[in-house]
Design an enzyme around this catalytic site. Structure first.
Site, short mmCIF file in Angstrom:
data_model
loop_
_atom_site.label_atom_id
_atom_site.label_comp_id
_atom_site.label_asym_id
_atom_site.label_seq_id
_atom_site.Cartn_x
_atom_site.Cartn_y
_atom_site.Cartn_z
N CYS A 104 16.07 30.94 13.16
CA CYS A 104 14.99 30.68 14.07
C CYS A 104 15.36 31.63 15.17
CB CYS A 104 14.99 29.12 14.72
SG CYS A 104 16.90 28.91 15.48
N CYS B 48 18.71 31.57 16.92
CA CYS B 48 19.69 32.44 16.19
C CYS B 48 19.53 33.73 16.66
CB CYS B 48 19.46 32.14 14.72
SG CYS B 48 19.44 30.59 14.03
N ASP C 1 -8.32 64.00 25.79
CA ASP C 1 -8.45 65.30 25.86
C ASP C 1 -9.56 66.01 24.98
OD1 ASP C 1 -7.49 67.95 26.23
OD2 ASP C 1 -6.34 68.03 24.21
N ASP D 133 -3.02 65.68 22.25
CA ASP D 133 -2.08 66.28 21.19
C ASP D 133 -1.29 67.60 21.63
OD1 ASP D 133 -3.95 68.32 21.44
OD2 ASP D 133 -3.78 69.16 19.18
N ASP E 177 -0.52 67.62 27.64
CA ASP E 177 -1.18 66.20 27.71
C ASP E 177 -0.04 65.38 27.94
OD1 ASP E 177 -3.90 66.92 27.03
OD2 ASP E 177 -3.45 66.86 24.96
#
Length: 676
Positions: A13, A16, A400, A571, A575
């Site tokens: 659980c 744990c 972009d 990309d 950026d």
């Protein structure tokens, strides 16, 4: 600092999970620890000069857990044995009754066997946890079955009526059955990642002593020359030395169409070669390949915690002590009201069993694990559940232009004239250093003749002798040619052709913008006229052009100050600041490494439809997370009062508890096939 992944056994659980994480973080030299209940792994960042791996393993074991992974069969067999024994005990009850002393002693022996055998792990974990002041699901099971067992012993001694040995066995059997079903469901949640990891072939054809020899793929080194035969999977990342073929890259990018490959092209490990054969040079091997990085990033994402998971963890930490208190209170109230001890005990045990926080602990990580596997198959890599949760709340997408909406490289977009002279014109352009020249060469797409007497006129064009003809390429005004296209060509002084070269819009950009279904803004460093034209082509109405990287970042900050949750899709190196500042950055993997490292989401398929898939997966995953948490809370909100008021016996409570965990996992597994 060093990072180590340790398999952990015995977690049942979220409590744990928290205990293991806390134990690891207490080890001197550990910087951070992240524990996944679903993958049964702990990822530890530590200083090897201070903390040894053996100390990390010891910390796990000392807290009652194991540094091994239990397979599904380890859960199924104990559950089957326990339930079979419970059924025998229940079936015999109408014939022997509760007062049959010999049969009660047989039940005692069978119950001790189940508690000491199949159910032993819960008692060991509860004992070790209590030594460290920890409580979890095992604590509730131990107290519940222990109380029923103690009452039954008192009945054997003649102090009270009735025995509840069959309840103890059935509770353990059903809990173990639930654990077996959870194990199977967890196995299914990780299926997508396992399939990815298994895509790399076991062997590769290596050039050795002028012959091709099959060698284990893990022995391939950087720079090795390899042969890839038709219909084989590519063993490592590399570039083509010779030969041509088509490669199915759908397992990486989600793109169903095969991609043509020629000399110099990049190929990735695990992708499927077509009908051609080629030789390649290894540029990345093992964990350094794109496939290896996908598996690593996805595993890390599955081990990370979303904010919703941290909420569930905080609740689970105080949940068990509260439930134990409620159980004691239930027993006391029923006893004070004059009800039989047996009834009061049954209600108290049912409270302990029904309240096991398994479903709560699995609610969020189960959804994250299935979703990251589904996303990886579509070419979308999330760096964690938190990125997924943030992405679901985004209301503004900033894009972009170059490389995101457009192809990011010049290409011929319009042609006029006589195509018979295209080879000759491209031959002159191949010798030119002008940035647009290679677009003309690529457009010709054919072997080109040699050029003699090449001469470039800066700012105007170039000329040369090709197969006996004088070819000039450049501005129309320089060539005395009337055309509205920027590049024209003459052959032997006569007009031959004209071309327009531009950065073309990706075919999927317009559909991607539409699928995003958000306020969409273009930020670009390009000229306003160009930006407006591209924006109109893809359906974007808000455009800001001529921006430097710092200005893009400042624009995103302004949006955030206005209360917007912002996603940045880009990309390039320029950026990276904006990707880092945005609430969620999405980077095209075909762009710069800096952009990919900065972003929270990496798009292996370099188009906006992949970004739209990322948004769709995030939204549906968070919806499933909330559904799981809602039903986990509702289940306890309804189940605990029913048990406390005596309307739920312990056996039904244990069945309901197991069913709740399985239902959460089943709901999460829907993400594998949910329509995006």
């Amino acid at each position: 600092m060093k990072t180590l992944t340790i398999p952990v056994g015995g977690m049942t659980c979220s409590a744990c999970q928290g205990h293991v994480q806390h134990a690891l973080e207490e080890v001197p030299g550990v910087q951070s620890a992240s524990v996944s209940l679903l993958t049964n792994e702990a990822t530890v960042v530590f200083d090897p000069a201070i903390a040894a791996p053996a100390a990390l393993v010891a910390a796990i074991i000392d807290n009652g857990y194991e540094a091994v992974v239990h397979e599904e069969a380890d859960h199924v067999r104990p559950a089957a044995i326990s339930i079979a024994i419970g059924l025998v005990m229940m079936a015999a009850m109408p014939f022997v009754g509760h007062a049959n002393a010999p049969w009660n002693w047989v039940q005692f022996a069978l119950t001790v066997y189940v508690m000491a055998g199949p159910g032993r792990l819960y008692y060991v974990k509860a004992f070790n946890g209590l030594r460290h002041g920890n409580t979890d699901m095992s604590t509730l099971i131990t107290l519940g079955t222990g109380a029923a067992f103690a009452y039954s012993l008192a009945a054997l001694a003649g102090l009270v009526h009735d025995v509840y040995f069959e309840a103890v066995v059935f509770i353990l059997g059903l809990v173990l059955a639930g654990r077996a079903m959870e194990s199977r469901a967890r196995h299914q949640t990780a299926e997508a990642i396992r399939k990815l990891a298994q895509l790399a072939p076991a062997t590769a054809w290596l050039r050795r002593d002028d012959a091709w020899v099959a060698v284990p793929v893990d022995t391939v080194a950087l720079g090795d020359r390899l042969l890839v035969k038709p219909s084989e999977r590519i063993p490592v990342d590399g570039t083509l030395d010779s030969g041509t073929s088509t490669v199915d890259e759908s397992m990486l990018t989600g793109e169903p169409l095969a991609v043509a490959k020629a000399t110099g092209a990049h190929v990735s490990a695990g992708t499927l070669n077509g009908a051609g054969s080629f030789e390649m040079r290894a540029t990345a091997v093992g964990a350094g390949t794109m496939l290896g990085q996908i598996v690593r990033m996805t595993r890390e994402a599955q081990s990370s915690k979303a904010p919703l998971q941290r909420l569930a963890d905080r609740i689970s930490a105080i949940f068990v002590p509260v439930v134990v208190s409620l159980s004691i209170l239930t027993f006391a109230i029923w006893t004070l009201q004059g009800r039989e001890v047996a009834f009061a005990l049954q209600a108290a045990v049912a409270v302990l069993i029904i309240a096991c926080p398994c479903a709560m602990g699995l609610a969020v990580p189960a959804a994250v694990m299935v979703a990251t596997g589904r996303a990886a198959g579509l070419g979308v890599l999330f760096k964690g559940g938190e990125a997924m949760e943030r992405l679901s709340r985004v209301d503004v997408a900033v894009l972009d232009k170059t490389g995101t909406l457009t192809e990011g490289r010049p290409a011929v977009t319009r042609f006029e004239g006589d195509r018979q002279w295209l080879r000759s014109v491209a031959a002159v352009e191949q010798a030119s250093e002008h940035p647009l020249a290679q677009a003309v060469v690529a457009y010709a797409a054919t072997p080109l003749p040699a050029v003699a007497n090449f001469l470039a006129t800066p700012g105007q064009g170039a000329e040369g002798l090709v197969e006996g003809h004088h070819v000039k390429v450049g501005r129309g005004t320089w060539l005395n040619v009337e055309t509205d296209l920027p590049i024209a060509a003459t052959v032997d002084g006569q007009y031959a052709l004209a071309l327009d070269v531009d950065d073309p819009v990706k075919a999927t950009s317009a559909a991607g913008v539409q699928r995003l279904a958000l306020r969409t803004i273009m930020l670009t460093g390009d000229r306003s006229a160009t930006a407006q034209r591209i924006a109109a082509a893809v359906g974007i109405t808000e455009v800001h052009a001529g921006l430097l990287p710092a200005e893009k970042l400042a624009f995103i900050v302004t949006l955030q100050k206005q209360g917007h949750v912002v996603a940045m899709i880009g990309d390039g190196v320029n950026d990276a600041p904006a990707l880092a500042q945005a609430d969620v950055g999405l980077a095209m993997a075909t762009g710069s490494d800096i952009a990919a490292e900065t972003a929270a989401v990496t798009l292996l398929r370099p188009d906006l439809l992949a970004a739209a898939d990322a948004f769709a997966i995030a939204r549906v995953t968070v919806r499933v997370m909330r559904q799981n948490l809602f039903w986990a809370f509702v289940y306890n909100a309804i189940g605990i009062p029913l048990a406390a008021f005596g309307h739920l016996n312990p056996i039904l409570a244990s069945a309901a508890m197991a069913l709740s965990s399985v239902s959460v996992l089943a709901n999460s597994l829907r993400l594998r096939s949910t329509k995006l």
